[in-house]
Design a protein around this motif. Structure first.
Motif, mmCIF file in Angstrom:
data_model
loop_
_atom_site.group_PDB
_atom_site.id
_atom_site.type_symbol
_atom_site.label_atom_id
_atom_site.label_comp_id
_atom_site.label_asym_id
_atom_site.label_seq_id
_atom_site.Cartn_x
_atom_site.Cartn_y
_atom_site.Cartn_z
ATOM 1 N N TYR A 116 0.704 -1.126 0.077
ATOM 2 C CA TYR A 116 -0.270 -0.137 -0.280
ATOM 3 C C TYR A 116 1.041 1.538 0.159
ATOM 4 O O TYR A 116 0.525 2.070 -1.237
ATOM 5 N N ALA A 117 2.114 0.927 0.696
ATOM 6 C CA ALA A 117 3.032 2.319 0.506
ATOM 7 C C ALA A 117 3.489 2.699 -0.545
ATOM 8 O O ALA A 117 3.505 3.628 -0.716
ATOM 9 N N ASN A 118 3.716 1.487 -0.622
ATOM 10 C CA ASN A 118 4.710 1.397 -2.634
ATOM 11 C C ASN A 118 4.033 2.415 -3.878
ATOM 12 O O ASN A 118 4.472 3.043 -4.162
ATOM 13 N N THR A 119 2.656 1.685 -3.239
ATOM 14 C CA THR A 119 1.693 1.906 -4.741
ATOM 15 C C THR A 119 1.272 2.768 -4.475
ATOM 16 O O THR A 119 1.179 4.004 -5.609
ATOM 17 N N VAL A 120 0.817 4.151 -2.804
ATOM 18 C CA VAL A 120 0.772 5.076 -2.915
ATOM 19 C C VAL A 120 1.413 5.765 -3.416
ATOM 20 O O VAL A 120 1.859 7.061 -4.348
ATOM 21 N N ARG B 204 -8.210 9.012 -15.893
ATOM 22 C CA ARG B 204 -7.019 9.127 -16.088
ATOM 23 C C ARG B 204 -6.779 8.585 -13.974
ATOM 24 O O ARG B 204 -6.184 7.003 -13.970
ATOM 25 N N PHE B 205 -7.381 8.628 -13.551
ATOM 26 C CA PHE B 205 -6.762 8.738 -12.035
ATOM 27 C C PHE B 205 -7.550 7.101 -11.742
ATOM 28 O O PHE B 205 -6.489 6.123 -11.427
ATOM 29 N N CYS B 206 -8.548 7.049 -12.259
ATOM 30 C CA CYS B 206 -8.630 5.466 -11.831
ATOM 31 C C CYS B 206 -8.041 4.198 -12.739
ATOM 32 O O CYS B 206 -8.075 2.912 -11.947
ATOM 33 N N GLU B 207 -7.698 4.354 -14.053
ATOM 34 C CA GLU B 207 -7.303 3.725 -14.482
ATOM 35 C C GLU B 207 -5.646 3.544 -13.618
ATOM 36 O O GLU B 207 -5.275 1.956 -13.444
ATOM 37 N N ASP B 208 -5.241 5.094 -13.462
ATOM 38 C CA ASP B 208 -3.459 4.236 -12.892
ATOM 39 C C ASP B 208 -3.540 3.581 -11.771
ATOM 40 O O ASP B 208 -3.148 2.520 -10.789
ATOM 41 N N ALA B 209 -4.729 3.703 -10.718
ATOM 42 C CA ALA B 209 -5.523 3.237 -9.439
ATOM 43 C C ALA B 209 -5.434 2.023 -9.118
ATOM 44 O O ALA B 209 -4.916 1.263 -8.724
ATOM 45 N N PHE B 210 -6.503 1.742 -10.325
ATOM 46 C CA PHE B 210 -7.170 0.344 -10.316
ATOM 47 C C PHE B 210 -5.648 -0.720 -11.313
ATOM 48 O O PHE B 210 -6.212 -1.694 -11.494
ATOM 49 N N ARG B 211 -5.101 -0.392 -12.129
ATOM 50 C CA ARG B 211 -3.901 -0.719 -12.242
ATOM 51 C C ARG B 211 -4.137 -1.650 -13.557
ATOM 52 O O ARG B 211 -4.402 -2.583 -13.897
ATOM 53 N N ILE C 276 -1.353 -10.510 -14.716
ATOM 54 C CA ILE C 276 0.584 -10.419 -15.074
ATOM 55 C C ILE C 276 1.450 -9.415 -14.880
ATOM 56 O O ILE C 276 1.631 -9.661 -14.383
ATOM 57 N N ALA C 277 0.816 -8.467 -15.623
ATOM 58 C CA ALA C 277 1.259 -7.281 -14.993
ATOM 59 C C ALA C 277 1.581 -7.246 -13.360
ATOM 60 O O ALA C 277 2.654 -6.170 -13.234
ATOM 61 N N ASN C 278 0.471 -7.027 -13.042
ATOM 62 C CA ASN C 278 0.500 -6.930 -11.615
ATOM 63 C C ASN C 278 0.831 -7.859 -10.794
ATOM 64 O O ASN C 278 1.780 -7.390 -9.722
ATOM 65 N N ARG C 279 0.516 -9.354 -11.182
ATOM 66 C CA ARG C 279 1.622 -10.092 -10.546
ATOM 67 C C ARG C 279 2.914 -9.656 -10.380
ATOM 68 O O ARG C 279 3.422 -10.099 -9.593
ATOM 69 N N LEU C 280 3.706 -9.825 -11.602
ATOM 70 C CA LEU C 280 5.194 -9.544 -11.728
ATOM 71 C C LEU C 280 5.398 -8.444 -11.309
ATOM 72 O O LEU C 280 6.852 -8.268 -9.956
ATOM 73 N N SER C 281 4.777 -7.430 -10.899
ATOM 74 C CA SER C 281 5.129 -6.152 -10.362
ATOM 75 C C SER C 281 4.985 -5.904 -8.657
ATOM 76 O O SER C 281 5.823 -5.860 -8.417
ATOM 77 N N TYR C 282 4.998 -6.270 -8.547
ATOM 78 C CA TYR C 282 3.770 -6.759 -6.888
ATOM 79 C C TYR C 282 4.952 -7.676 -6.455
ATOM 80 O O TYR C 282 5.307 -7.981 -5.305
ATOM 81 N N MET C 283 5.103 -8.977 -7.338
ATOM 82 C CA MET C 283 6.351 -10.219 -7.133
ATOM 83 C C MET C 283 7.679 -9.240 -6.942
ATOM 84 O O MET C 283 8.292 -9.296 -5.884
ATOM 85 N N LEU C 284 8.287 -7.980 -7.647
ATOM 86 C CA LEU C 284 9.560 -8.066 -7.722
ATOM 87 C C LEU C 284 9.583 -6.157 -7.187
ATOM 88 O O LEU C 284 10.238 -6.409 -6.239
ATOM 89 N N TRP C 285 8.736 -5.592 -7.152
ATOM 90 C CA TRP C 285 8.660 -4.364 -6.378
ATOM 91 C C TRP C 285 8.139 -3.537 -5.368
ATOM 92 O O TRP C 285 7.738 -2.901 -4.988
ATOM 93 N N SER C 286 7.137 -4.664 -5.227
ATOM 94 C CA SER C 286 6.151 -4.447 -5.045
ATOM 95 C C SER C 286 5.341 -3.384 -4.402
ATOM 96 O O SER C 286 4.914 -2.457 -3.672
ATOM 97 N N MET D 285 3.035 -0.723 -7.775
ATOM 98 C CA MET D 285 2.340 -0.921 -9.683
ATOM 99 C C MET D 285 3.281 -1.290 -10.453
ATOM 100 O O MET D 285 3.667 -1.035 -10.198
ATOM 101 N N PRO D 286 2.443 -1.488 -11.345
ATOM 102 C CA PRO D 286 3.362 -1.811 -12.989
ATOM 103 C C PRO D 286 3.596 -0.509 -13.416
ATOM 104 O O PRO D 286 3.068 0.919 -13.322
ATOM 105 N N ASN D 287 4.286 -0.078 -13.692
ATOM 106 C CA ASN D 287 5.201 1.058 -14.829
ATOM 107 C C ASN D 287 4.674 1.743 -15.901
ATOM 108 O O ASN D 287 3.990 -0.110 -16.060
ATOM 109 N N ASP D 288 4.671 2.417 -16.204
ATOM 110 C CA ASP D 288 3.836 2.906 -17.560
ATOM 111 C C ASP D 288 4.486 1.393 -19.012
ATOM 112 O O ASP D 288 3.729 1.366 -19.706
ATOM 113 N N GLU D 289 5.929 1.667 -18.743
ATOM 114 C CA GLU D 289 6.226 0.593 -19.546
ATOM 115 C C GLU D 289 5.492 -1.181 -19.407
ATOM 116 O O GLU D 289 5.436 -1.839 -20.623
ATOM 117 N N LEU D 290 5.257 -1.406 -18.429
ATOM 118 C CA LEU D 290 4.695 -2.935 -18.201
ATOM 119 C C LEU D 290 3.327 -2.353 -18.276
ATOM 120 O O LEU D 290 3.029 -3.724 -18.664
#
Length: 813
Positions: free
Chosen positions: A137-141, A408-415, A477-487, A489-494
């Motif tokens: 949560y802290a990292n995502t915010v 835009r906020f919903c898309e980024d927040a909901f990933r 898949i993007a969310n699973r990979l990002s939260y596995m490695l970075w804890s 949300m996915p970044n723009d490239e992902l």
């Protein structure tokens, strides 16, 4: 604004409770009930608990053979307790089973109950919900709005529940009314910092040594200025000396709205020969948070400037800057500088005062000198400002602009992509606020608050109730990979690749894995995964008794934790083998841990790889001080707990529950010969109800009896009471399969011989962490395929992570 928002939030907060279970650890194939349990029950139980007689109103012959099922697990648990306690079968049973036979039944039943719990928790509905952990949560915010919310600060978020160390298991991270209140308050604070009512100006404030000393009087200050000495005054910090309160911090107006701050300090640090370096700590007292720490080594005539960035919540707080090392304090009259300010160690001292250096000017104590502290902030980077701006419309009365910003906020927040129907309810909230007379920014913040309290932000949602499938889509898949490695949300490239539907392509996924592992954010994986896999949350739960272990301090505890993290990072970065976790000829230490391990030559205050000598008695994870300490109780080592830890973390097995009312190991009587804990454990082996399990557990822990409760090597066990000399340590043992070992080194060699078992366990732990559920029997084939490829690649860890991410298992719900 906020009371009206509650009505909008009711549907969302109700949905927060839809956390679908996903858990379980697979066990090897086992004999069926009819072969393993049925004959025992018929022979020893049915006569008193069957169709004709039901002693205690308990009937065993009608219990379901599905031992782990919800309706029968509790009753079979009662059977386990009765057998464990030796109550059943009763002593007058004509053909009473042996303790070994009873233990076999207990172990089989306990394993099936655990399987049943895992299966129940891992039941896969069309949609799975996995709540973000506090860390996530802290990292995502922070990535979303550039605000670092203190989730662990007083009044922050509730602690996460854990299951065998893991804090990411969807079915365990339940949601209560208290959670909802905390999320609501957190979102308010985050949005208020991101979008303040008035623009925030960045300022720089410097506290000189005269300010930090808390004086002197204005008259004395003027006198020093006239003499040209005011800028030469320094703060002399003896061991344990603190600068507290408002002196080390900025004024309350500077931190009124919170935010990021840069802190710079000019310091010098003198280390006595063979002693510890002065250790600077910077602590925020109100929020109970260590902001910075570092050993300081710099001559007083060549001071260094240290700098760090911290985030502070709104409102004033007090700070403590400490020379956090043991040694003589400046409290006695012979230690204080007196009326004359401190200028230099070379100045000399009054004859009756404690000397700071010897005749040759060499420091006698770890001594810290502070010249000034400078604060800069609040700091908002251009990137963060631009990111926040895209969520906030600028034109009053333009509802289309409001809609675009909220979308835009919903898309980024909901990933993930959002539909017009989804965003309309949030746009409606903003529109209603505007109609009620709210300012544009306040109206949009209300809608954003609703978004941040919705299930789609707080949970990782996988699946589709309209089109059920076991496979993840590209965004999942993007969310699973990002939260596995970075804890986080996915970044723009992902996300861009997910929009293009490319993440199901193995080559693309491999490329993204390599990119993300090379990113500094991947350090979070090396912190979070081993912390949860190895149950590091238990480190420090029982603080060591200061009378028994006076050398133990918070710096040492943090260094212990850091060794394990740095060790994992080194194995991952260099693509070393899993064998290194079991035994290695190297480890990672900083100066504080090197002193604990009695190693020389480590000066730089960072973790560095060191070659281990035979006399160091270490290698791999199992001899690291963190692991040895977390399986101790603060006064003594606990071989049984160490054995259980090895079973769970290395072999992936959970032992059956112990019998009720087991007598604890009592302290050594003062009038009896001193005895080791091992000697006292022998009493359990004479109890047939304990012997069967202890034969499997005890050797795994006794192998490390040469290490005390804080992980120091010893050849004899220090027994506080009793008569005679302290007994010698015996760390030999026999494994259940008959293999013998003479100590921790030989034991680690036996573990290496079973590296395939550890390979299987590591993969299950990695899958549990990454998929946010534990493994069931349905996952066995996928796990076996990953294990086989890992074996073919010589168990290299980075390759194993790649194999796992590219596997079918990773792309399944």
């Amino acid at each position: 604004m906020m009371p009206r928002l509650l009505a909008h939030l009711i549907p969302s907060t109700l949905l927060l409770g839809l956390c679908i279970p996903t858990l379980g650890l697979a066990e090897p194939a086992h004999r069926p009930f009819s072969e393993e349990i049925g004959p025992f029950v018929q022979k020893h139980c049915v006569r008193c608990h069957g169709p004709e007689t039901q002693d205690g109103d308990f009937r065993v012959d009608t219990l379901s053979e599905d031992v782990g099922a919800a309706g029968s697990a509790k009753r079979w648990r009662e059977v386990i307790e009765k057998i464990n306690n030796g109550e059943m079968p009763p002593e007058d049973e004509p053909d009473r089973p042996t303790a070994e036979q009873g233990a076999v039944v207990v172990e089989w039943l306990a394993a099936r109950i655990d399987e049943g719990r895992s299966a129940r928790l891992a039941k896969r509905e069309p949609v799975s919900f996995h709540r973000l952990s506090r860390v996530e949560y802290a990292n995502t915010v922070e990535d979303l709005l550039g605000v670092r919310y203190g989730v662990a600060d007083p009044g922050g978020l509730n602690e996460d529940a854990e299951y065998h160390g893991f804090e990411r298991i969807g079915s365990v991270l339940s949601l209560s009314a208290s959670h909802v209140e905390k999320y609501y308050a957190a979102a308010e604070a985050i949005l208020d910092e991101a979008y303040p009512d008035k623009p925030i100006e960045t300022t720089i404030v410097r506290k000189t040594a005269l300010d930090l000393r808390g004086g002197p009087s204005s008259e004395k200050r003027k006198q020093l200025e006239e003499q040209g000495l005011a800028d030469k005054v320094r703060v002399d910090m003896w061991p344990g000396h603190q600068l507290r309160g408002g002196r080390p911090g900025p004024g309350s107006a500077m931190v009124k709205n919170g935010g990021y701050f840069k802190v710079r300090m000019q310091v010098s640090g003198m280390k006595p020969p063979g002693g510890r370096a002065p250790h600077l700590t910077f602590y925020a007292e109100k929020i109970d948070r260590l902001l910075f720490e570092q050993d300081i080594l710099a001559p007083e005539e060549e001071p260094t400037i240290v700098q760090f960035t911290c985030h502070l919540p709104p409102g004033a707080t007090s700070f403590a800057v400490t020379n956090d090392v043991p040694g003589p304090s400046n409290l006695p009259r012979s230690g204080r500088s007196g009326a004359v300010p401190f200028f230099s160690l070379k100045q000399g001292r009054i004859p009756w005062q404690i000397k700071l250096t010897d005749e040759e000017g060499i420091p006698l104590y770890p001594f810290l000198i502070v010249d000034w502290i400078e604060w800069e902030g609040p700091i908002v980077t251009e990137e963060v400002q631009a990111n926040r701006a895209k969520y906030m419309p600028t034109e009053d009365g333009n509802l289309d602009q409001v809609r675009q910003s909220i979308t835009r906020f919903c898309e980024d927040a909901f990933r993930r992509p959002v539909s017009a129907v989804e965003t309309q309810r949030y746009v409606a909230i903003a529109a209603q606020e505007l109609e009620s007379g709210a300012k544009l920014q306040d109206a949009v913040k209300t809608a954003m608050l609703a978004v941040m309290c919705s299930k789609d932000f707080l949970f990782l949602v996988e699946g589709n109730s309209e089109k059920p499938t076991d496979n993840l889509n590209d965004f999942e898949i993007a969310n699973r990979l990002s939260y596995m490695l970075w804890s986080t949300m996915p970044n723009d490239e992902l996300m861009s690749l997910a929009h293009d539907g490319k993440l199901r392509d193995k080559a693309t996924l491999k490329q993204q894995l390599e990119r993300m592992l090379a990113d500094p954010r991947a350090a979070k994986f090396s912190v979070e995964f081993p912390r949860q896999w190895l149950q590091m949350h238990n480190l420090g739960v029982f603080p060591p008794d200061q009378k028994l272990y006076p050398e133990y301090d918070p710096h040492l505890e943090r260094s212990m934790r850091g060794e394990t993290t740095a060790f994992f990072q080194e194995v991952l970065d260099r693509n070393l083998s899993l064998r290194e976790f079991l035994d290695s000829d190297w480890t990672m230490v900083n100066p504080r841990l090197a002193m604990h391990y009695e190693m020389d030559g480590i000066e730089s205050d960072d973790f560095q790889r060191v070659k281990l000598a035979k006399e160091d008695h270490r290698g791999g994870l199992l001899t690291q001080a963190a692991i040895l300490s977390l399986t101790s109780d603060g006064t003594r080592h606990r071989p049984v707990h160490r054995g259980v830890w090895v079973m769970e973390s290395i072999f992936g097995k959970s032992p059956p529950p112990p019998p009720a009312n087991v007598e604890p190991i009592e302290p050594n009587p003062v009038d009896s010969p001193k005895a080791t804990i091992r000697m006292k454990l022998e009493a359990h082996k004479h109890d047939p109800n304990c012997a069967a399990c202890h034969r499997k557990i005890d050797p795994l822990g006794l192998a490390f009896d040469n290490f005390n409760a804080i992980g120091q090597w010893r050849d004899e066990e220090i027994v506080q009471s009793g008569t005679g000399a302290n007994p010698k340590v015996d760390s030999s043992g026999v494994l259940p399969d008959g293999r013998e070992f003479a100590g921790p080194k030989e034991f680690r060699q036996l573990l290496l011989a079973n590296v395939d078992d550890f390979n299987n366990t590591f993969i299950k732990k990695l899958a549990t962490y990454s998929l946010r559920r534990t493994m069931t029997i349905d996952d066995r084939d996928d796990l076996a395929a990953i294990a086989a490829q890992s074996r073919a690649q010589q168990y290299q860890v980075r390759d194993l992570v790649e194999t796992f991410v590219l596997s079918d298992l990773f792309q399944k719900r």
